[in-house]
Design an enzyme around this catalytic site. Structure first.
Site, PDB file in Angstrom:
ATOM      1  N   CYS A 120     -11.115   2.187  -0.898  1.00 56.79           N
ATOM      2  CA  CYS A 120      -9.742   2.594  -0.563  1.00 56.79           C
ATOM      3  C   CYS A 120      -9.465   1.976   0.799  1.00 56.79           C
ATOM      4  O   CYS A 120     -10.301   2.058   1.703  1.00 56.79           O
ATOM      5  CB  CYS A 120      -9.625   4.112  -0.492  1.00 56.79           C
ATOM      6  SG  CYS A 120      -8.044   4.663   0.201  1.00 56.79           S
ATOM      7  N   GLU A 170      -3.874   8.926   7.590  1.00 54.56           N
ATOM      8  CA  GLU A 170      -2.415   8.920   7.749  1.00 54.56           C
ATOM      9  C   GLU A 170      -1.991   9.801   8.930  1.00 54.56           C
ATOM     10  O   GLU A 170      -0.971   9.559   9.554  1.00 54.56           O
ATOM     11  CB  GLU A 170      -1.714   9.379   6.457  1.00 54.56           C
ATOM     12  CG  GLU A 170      -1.657   8.306   5.367  1.00 54.56           C
ATOM     13  CD  GLU A 170      -0.775   7.088   5.699  1.00 54.56           C
ATOM     14  OE1 GLU A 170       0.171   7.219   6.492  1.00 54.56           O
ATOM     15  OE2 GLU A 170      -1.065   6.001   5.158  1.00 54.56           O
ATOM     16  N   ASP A 196       0.876  -1.183   0.000  1.00 55.97           N
ATOM     17  CA  ASP A 196       0.000   0.000   0.000  1.00 55.97           C
ATOM     18  C   ASP A 196       0.912   1.232   0.000  1.00 55.97           C
ATOM     19  O   ASP A 196       2.122   1.129   0.224  1.00 55.97           O
ATOM     20  CB  ASP A 196      -0.910   0.001   1.236  1.00 55.97           C
ATOM     21  CG  ASP A 196      -1.882   1.190   1.243  1.00 55.97           C
ATOM     22  OD1 ASP A 196      -2.480   1.464   0.184  1.00 55.97           O
ATOM     23  OD2 ASP A 196      -2.012   1.864   2.280  1.00 55.97           O
ATOM     24  N   SER A 197       0.288   2.397  -0.184  1.00 49.84           N
ATOM     25  CA  SER A 197       1.062   3.635  -0.116  1.00 49.84           C
ATOM     26  C   SER A 197       1.429   3.972   1.331  1.00 49.84           C
ATOM     27  O   SER A 197       2.322   4.766   1.575  1.00 49.84           O
ATOM     28  CB  SER A 197       0.245   4.789  -0.699  1.00 49.84           C
ATOM     29  OG  SER A 197      -0.937   4.965   0.063  1.00 49.84           O
ATOM     30  N   CYS A 200      -4.161  -2.030  -1.823  1.00 51.93           N
ATOM     31  CA  CYS A 200      -4.289  -0.652  -2.287  1.00 51.93           C
ATOM     32  C   CYS A 200      -5.131  -0.669  -3.561  1.00 51.93           C
ATOM     33  O   CYS A 200      -4.699  -1.221  -4.586  1.00 51.93           O
ATOM     34  CB  CYS A 200      -2.901  -0.083  -2.572  1.00 51.93           C
ATOM     35  SG  CYS A 200      -2.957   1.561  -3.304  1.00 51.93           S
ATOM     36  N   HIS A 216      -7.650   2.804   3.142  1.00 49.05           N
ATOM     37  CA  HIS A 216      -7.555   3.718   4.289  1.00 49.05           C
ATOM     38  C   HIS A 216      -8.925   3.932   4.940  1.00 49.05           C
ATOM     39  O   HIS A 216      -9.013   4.285   6.112  1.00 49.05           O
ATOM     40  CB  HIS A 216      -7.010   5.090   3.847  1.00 49.05           C
ATOM     41  CG  HIS A 216      -5.518   5.127   3.675  1.00 49.05           C
ATOM     42  ND1 HIS A 216      -4.892   4.600   2.570  1.00 49.05           N
ATOM     43  CD2 HIS A 216      -4.542   5.638   4.472  1.00 49.05           C
ATOM     44  CE1 HIS A 216      -3.577   4.792   2.685  1.00 49.05           C
ATOM     45  NE2 HIS A 216      -3.337   5.420   3.827  1.00 49.05           N
TER      46      HIS A 216
HETATM   47  N1  DGL Z   1      -4.897   2.981   0.360  1.00 48.73           N
HETATM   48  C1  DGL Z   1      -4.859   3.235  -1.019  1.00 48.73           C
HETATM   49  C2  DGL Z   1      -6.068   2.740  -1.782  1.00 48.73           C
HETATM   50  O1  DGL Z   1      -6.658   1.754  -1.408  1.00 48.73           O
HETATM   51  C3  DGL Z   1      -4.192   4.501  -1.551  1.00 48.73           C
HETATM   52  C4  DGL Z   1      -4.432   5.814  -0.883  1.00 48.73           C
HETATM   53  C5  DGL Z   1      -3.509   6.910  -1.448  1.00 48.73           C
HETATM   54  O2  DGL Z   1      -2.299   6.795  -1.281  1.00 48.73           O
HETATM   55  O3  DGL Z   1      -4.025   7.853  -2.091  1.00 48.73           O
HETATM   56  O4  DGL Z   1      -6.419   3.263  -2.819  1.00 48.73           O
END
Ligand code: DGL
Length: 268
Positions: free
Chosen positions: A173, A141, A7-8, A69, A175
């Site tokens: 997403c 984050e 993931d990021s 991600c 997150h």
């Molecule tokens: N957690 C990620 C996703 O599922 C990426 C979020 C990001 O870095 O913009 O898309």
């Protein structure tokens, strides 16, 4: 069994947490915090980053890869049929988890722009509305999961869905599950889908063994990442290591260990 995730940043932990509860294994998790966020960049850029990370994981000899991600996953569609290491798409899992006809989807800018959720759900005869909620990524984050500010931001992004009267909301997403309580409160009577639940079901036939251990590779500041792990109460044994971007970039050559590029080029 060695399993790779990426993931990021900390978003993928919402997937890892659920996987690790069901499947004891040795996990290798890449958090590309140095180049985050992913959702605001171009698809070509994120495809390159994703290939580097998958190359890194392939060199580590992982036996399965989980795209933790959605944004990365949205750039890898053309490779889906050509992976040599079993690859689990979080977007496909989210689509498969949908049961009702009126579906709302939130994701990053890029995931929404890719139109993948919308296309695949509409192909199943559903009515779909989608909206980017990129700001949720920054809030998560920052480690802010509750409070007035989060409620106001969640409300701002979800309010426009009301008129559509969705029966389900896909958290497109990784997150976003960190804000699930607030989201669920605002979207009462709407089924909230975390695609991670479906991805875990995909491997429910696998039997893990021993005690889980997680090797985290972080391109940004490892101490900061570890602080976040502590904040969310990550309770499994782990080690956090720093991964230089220059080193990661070189790993792109190993992408072919994970994916039959000729098959992709041949089909294209
Ligand atoms: N957690 C990620 C996703 O599922 C990426 C979020 C990001 O870095 O913009 O898309």
């Amino acid at each position: 069994m060695t399993i790779g995730l990426f993931d990021s940043g900390i978003g993928g932990l919402s997937v890892l947490k659920k996987l690790i509860e069901t499947l004891p294994a040795h996990y290798v998790y890449v958090a590309d915090t140095m180049r985050a966020p992913y959702g605001t960049k171009t698809s070509d850029t994120i495809e390159v980053f994703s290939r580097e990370i998958i190359g890194f994981l392939a060199e580590k000899k992982v036996e399965r890869i989980f795209a933790a991600c959605n944004t990365s996953d949205s750039t890898l569609v053309k490779y889906r049929g050509a992976f040599k290491i079993p690859y689990h798409s979080i977007i496909q899992a989210g689509v498969n988890a949908s049961k009702y006809d009126r579906v709302a989807v939130i994701g990053t800018h890029m995931t929404v722009q890719s139109g993948l959720y919308k296309h695949d759900l509409e192909a199943r005869g559903k009515k779909v509305i989608q909206r980017p909620a990129q700001l949720f990524v920054s809030i998560v984050e920052e480690g802010i999961f509750y409070g007035n500010m989060v409620e106001a931001v969640v409300k701002f992004y979800l309010e426009p869905f009301r008129k559509f009267k969705p029966q389900e909301l896909i958290l497109g997403c990784t997150h976003f599950p960190f804000l699930k309580d607030i989201i669920a409160r605002l979207m009462d009577n709407v089924r909230i889908i975390d695609p991670a639940d479906e991805i875990v079901r995909e491997v429910s036939h696998l039997v893990g063994s021993g005690r889980s251990f997680v090797e985290f590779y972080v391109t940004g500041n490892p101490e900061e990442f570890e602080r976040k792990l502590k904040k969310i109460g990550f309770k499994y044994p782990y080690q956090v290591k720093h991964l230089e971007i220059a080193e990661l970039e070189q790993k792109v050559v190993y992408f072919e260990r994970a994916c039959d590029i000729d098959r992709v080029l041949g089909s294209g």
